[in-house]
Design an enzyme around this catalytic site. Structure first.
Site, PDB file in Angstrom:
ATOM      1  N   GLY A  42      61.251 -39.426  14.593  1.00  0.00           N
ATOM      2  CA  GLY A  42      59.799 -39.404  14.541  1.00  0.00           C
ATOM      3  C   GLY A  42      59.217 -40.804  14.446  1.00  0.00           C
ATOM      4  O   GLY A  42      59.899 -41.739  14.017  1.00  0.00           O
ATOM      5  N   CYS A  89      64.254 -44.185   7.966  1.00  0.00           N
ATOM      6  CA  CYS A  89      62.972 -44.498   8.614  1.00  0.00           C
ATOM      7  C   CYS A  89      63.154 -45.729   9.487  1.00  0.00           C
ATOM      8  O   CYS A  89      63.812 -46.686   9.065  1.00  0.00           O
ATOM      9  CB  CYS A  89      61.923 -44.758   7.536  1.00  0.00           C
ATOM     10  SG  CYS A  89      60.308 -45.229   8.188  1.00  0.00           S
TER      11      CYS A  89
HETATM   12 NI    NI Z   1      59.341 -43.314   8.901  1.00  0.00          NI
END
Ligand code: NI
Length: 165
Positions: free
Chosen positions: A46, A88
């Site tokens: 994402g 992330c």
């Molecule tokens: Ni992230």
């Protein structure tokens, strides 16, 4: 289309609250296309607009067989719980354990401004929560109850190699 630079966690932009998208124009389409290309190149699951320096509420999530665009997304419903590892693109080489709902239903607009609903479980539900938090200036490291140490990362890699044998 063009690759955009992914900001890392020391950048203050990632701590800001993003504004809603109000213009469903060519500029938004270009941003979304660039974000898709950037996400694919980075091999991520994402990507949120603030990660490429744009403080607007837009997210791309890779569903496996295709990518979904979420403009002005809002979570409508969650249920269950999952406990697992998260990373992330803005926090490279760091992973942590984060509890998330196992099911998430949200509503969002597409690039033309039309509203739709979407639901996901497991990895997709986790990704929805993670990406939407970026839009409010938060990183998963704030939610992680344990960040993996270098030793734990080495151990994990070894176990993955064993599993692959
Ligand atoms: Ni992230």
């Amino acid at each position: 289309m063009a690759l955009r630079n992914i900001l890392t966690s020391e950048n203050e932009t990632l701590k800001k609250v993003c504004r809603p998208v109000t213009s469903f124009d060519d500029r938004l389409a270009t941003l979304l296309d660039d974000m898709k290309e950037t996400l694919a190149a980075a091999n991520g699951v994402g990507l949120a607009a603030p990660q490429v320096g744009i403080l607007r509420r837009a997210v791309i999530v890779d569903l496996g067989d295709r990518m979904i665009e979420l403009v002005n997304p809002k979570i409508l419903e969650t249920s269950g719980e999952q406990d697992g590892m998260e990373g992330c693109l803005s926090v490279p080489d760091h992973y942590g354990l984060v509890k998330r709902p196992n099911y998430v239903k949200l509503e969002a607009q597409d690039r033309h401004g039309d509203w739709f609903e979407y639901e996901g479980e497991e990895l997709i539900a986790r990704c929805f929560c993670h990406e939407l938090e970026h839009l409010d200036g938060h990183l998963f490291t704030e939610k992680a109850y344990h960040m993996l140490t270098d030793e734990e990362m080495d151990q994990l890699m070894q176990n993955q190699e064993k599993d692959a044998e």
